[in-house]
Scaffold this motif. Structure first.
Motif, PDB file in Angstrom:
ATOM      1  N   ARG A 239       0.764  -1.277  -0.041  1.00  0.00           N
ATOM      2  CA  ARG A 239      -0.081   0.033  -0.046  1.00  0.00           C
ATOM      3  C   ARG A 239       0.807   1.328  -0.018  1.00  0.00           C
ATOM      4  O   ARG A 239       0.463   2.199  -0.664  1.00  0.00           O
ATOM      5  N   ASP A 240       1.852   1.420   0.794  1.00  0.00           N
ATOM      6  CA  ASP A 240       2.562   2.346   0.443  1.00  0.00           C
ATOM      7  C   ASP A 240       3.471   2.735  -0.632  1.00  0.00           C
ATOM      8  O   ASP A 240       3.372   3.745  -0.907  1.00  0.00           O
ATOM      9  N   LEU A 241       3.894   1.772  -1.404  1.00  0.00           N
ATOM     10  CA  LEU A 241       4.461   1.741  -2.456  1.00  0.00           C
ATOM     11  C   LEU A 241       3.387   2.248  -3.573  1.00  0.00           C
ATOM     12  O   LEU A 241       3.633   3.281  -4.360  1.00  0.00           O
ATOM     13  N   GLN A 242       2.077   1.740  -3.369  1.00  0.00           N
ATOM     14  CA  GLN A 242       1.282   2.272  -4.322  1.00  0.00           C
ATOM     15  C   GLN A 242       0.733   3.767  -4.351  1.00  0.00           C
ATOM     16  O   GLN A 242       0.811   4.340  -5.137  1.00  0.00           O
ATOM     17  N   ALA A 243       0.608   3.903  -2.982  1.00  0.00           N
ATOM     18  CA  ALA A 243       0.235   5.445  -2.975  1.00  0.00           C
ATOM     19  C   ALA A 243       1.373   6.562  -3.289  1.00  0.00           C
ATOM     20  O   ALA A 243       1.251   7.257  -3.866  1.00  0.00           O
ATOM     21  N   ALA A 244       2.495   5.762  -3.146  1.00  0.00           N
ATOM     22  CA  ALA A 244       3.854   6.793  -3.563  1.00  0.00           C
ATOM     23  C   ALA A 244       3.920   6.840  -4.962  1.00  0.00           C
ATOM     24  O   ALA A 244       4.334   7.943  -5.555  1.00  0.00           O
ATOM     25  N   VAL A 245       3.571   5.982  -5.713  1.00  0.00           N
ATOM     26  CA  VAL A 245       3.820   5.720  -7.168  1.00  0.00           C
ATOM     27  C   VAL A 245       2.712   6.807  -7.616  1.00  0.00           C
ATOM     28  O   VAL A 245       3.035   7.683  -8.567  1.00  0.00           O
ATOM     29  N   VAL A 246       1.498   6.685  -7.128  1.00  0.00           N
ATOM     30  CA  VAL A 246       0.481   7.607  -7.616  1.00  0.00           C
ATOM     31  C   VAL A 246       0.862   9.051  -7.219  1.00  0.00           C
ATOM     32  O   VAL A 246       0.623  10.054  -8.148  1.00  0.00           O
ATOM     33  N   ASN A 247       1.225   9.486  -6.088  1.00  0.00           N
ATOM     34  CA  ASN A 247       1.544  10.702  -5.471  1.00  0.00           C
ATOM     35  C   ASN A 247       2.643  11.418  -6.091  1.00  0.00           C
ATOM     36  O   ASN A 247       2.769  12.769  -6.419  1.00  0.00           O
TER      37      ASN A 247
END
Length: 473
Positions: A239-247
């Motif tokens: 989840r942290d990776l997914q959010a960081a990619v989008v952000n």
């Protein structure tokens, strides 16, 4: 050399698994045990007078265990080169490149209280319970019960070696990324060893800069895993990776497990790309490269839980697909027997002939970066090409009698038009090609593992629910 004598029978079977050692620090794995294992390793592999390699990951006990293993090995006459902090695939590189036997202390994705040992023969040849690990266990037990590790004729010497730059240069030599289009890459190291290897391979810590902007997540080496478990196979740990990619508006996200031998991929929308799709993507590149070198029909190995799309793609591209059981020791053995150029597993282990048939998450990531760089479309579009089917993912059911549960499923599907094979568990394949599923008992837990794949979601869900109702009913 003396170790603490135990008047009772010593049994190391709780920590010796099918192809590695893994246990709870201070209980089933201690410095005393590790020293005995190091001595037994030298004896069983007949390494007296030879040099072995020993390193460890960022877990707090790894330095102590590395030294204890080295001490036991040196008593039995082997010379030891301590590699310090290494990923598991760094050990495979060093063992293959230097043609020396070696061991790495790691518990991979397991919680902080665990540690373990992965051991190889020279050339990164794996050791399993059938090929020496059980013998090492039994001899270590004898040493612990006797309280003495007898000295060899000559005590081995212990030195140090750093292999990180050689490892990074070797990987860059296999996949040239210097001419890539600029990419923004988020990497979640999970406080594991990718925090050390990523700057060396994809960054400019040791080698010239590549055309990538690397955005680090949790690169601090910390075996207590303060941010999330270093196990990207579990969706919540992405989840942290997914959010960081989008952000960050990144092109791709990469997540490594604790010892960095596995790599999971997230597209620019923050959606996971299945390991089967990555297997197909890398297989296509490795088949093409082998064909350029006049290899007529390159072989690709995949385990039986990979998508059917892998088989179809390999054959479409002029390769030969070989299906295997689940487990890296089986994959590596078949890789060697078949001369396979590449192998992939649903669990995101990726194996390369050019990497001594060993698994390396970093090399797989480099292939994906190269594939993405070679076309202008985003990763989400590229990934769709390799994921034409719908899968359930692995679903675990705790059952008292695994054999009886599988037999009930066989009975229920007896009148369906399906073929059944028993390569690893039971795989049911619809003869019209609409679905397949595998039921596989865990070797270590009271679980039945179910994987379903179908041509559409409704079929997948129908078969999934039908099988689960039988197993859990």
């Amino acid at each position: 050399m003396r170790v603490t004598s135990n008047p009772t029978i010593v049994d190391l079977s709780t920590s010796f698994k099918a192809y590695d050692v893994r246990g709870i620090v201070g209980e089933s794995i201690t410095a005393e045990i590790v020293e005995a294992v190091g001595a037994a390793y030298v004896d069983v592999l007949q390494l007296e007078g030879q040099t072995i390699l020993v390193g460890g990951d960022m877990r707090p006990s790894s330095p102590e265990f590395s030294k204890a293993f080295a001490q036991g090995a040196a008593v039995r006459g082997a010379n030891v080169e301590l590699l310090g902090l290494i990923s598991t695939d760094e050990l495979y590189f060093a063992s293959g490149f230097l043609n020396l036997a070696g061991a790495v202390f790691t518990a991979s994705h397991n919680p902080a209280e665990y540690n373990g040992i992965k051991m190889t023969r020279a050339g990164a040849v794996p050791i399993s319970s059938e090929t020496g690990l059980r013998d090492i266990q039994q001899l270590a037990e004898q040493y612990l019960m006797s309280g003495v590790i007898p000295a060899a004729g000559r005590r081995g010497e212990i030195g140090t070696r750093d292999v990180l730059k050689d490892y990074a240069e070797y990987l860059r030599g296999l996949v040239d990324l210097s001419g890539s289009r600029p990419l923004k890459v988020v990497v979640d190291a999970g406080n594991g060893m990718a925090g050390l290897t990523t700057p060396a391979v994809l960054g400019d810590a040791l080698l010239p800069k590549l055309p990538f902007t690397v955005i680090p997540l949790y690169f601090e080496l910390d075996g207590s895993f303060p941010n999330h478990p270093a196990n990207p196979l579990e969706p919540e740990n992405l989840r942290d990776l997914q959010a960081a990619v989008v952000n960050h508006g990144a092109d791709i996200g990469l997540a490594f497990d604790g010892d960095a031998d596995r790599c999971f991929v997230v597209d620019e929308k923050g959606q996971p790309v299945s390991p089967s799709a990555i297997t197909g993507m890398v297989a296509r590149r490795e088949i093409a490269r082998a064909q350029e070198q006049d290899e007529k029909v390159p072989t690709v190995v995949h385990n039986l839980l990979c998508s059917r799309a892998v088989l179809e793609l390999v054959e479409h591209d002029g390769g030969r697909a070989v299906r295997t059981r689940v487990g890296h020791s089986f994959i590596k053995t078949v890789m060697a027997e078949e001369g396979a150029v590449f192998g992939g597993e649903h669990s995101a282990h990726f194996y390369f002939r050019d990497f001594w048939n060993a698994d390396t998450g970093m090399l797989a990531a480099m292939h994906v970066l190269a594939a993405l760089s070679e076309q202008d479309a985003p990763l989400s579009e590229l990934g769709q090409e390799y994921e034409p089917y719908v899968s359930s993912g692995e679903l675990n059911s705790e059952v008292a009698d695994k054999v009886a549960s599988i037999e009930r499923v066989r009975t229920d599907f007896a009148y369906d038009d399906v073929a059944i094979d028993t390569l690893d568990g039971s795989t049911f394949t619809a003869n019209d090609g609409s679905y397949w599923f595998n039921l596989r008992p865990s070797n270590t837990e009271p679980f039945l593992r179910l994987n379903v794949e179908a041509t559409d979601r409704s079929t997948m869900e129908r078969i999934r629910d039908r099988v689960l109702s039988i197993v859990r009913g």
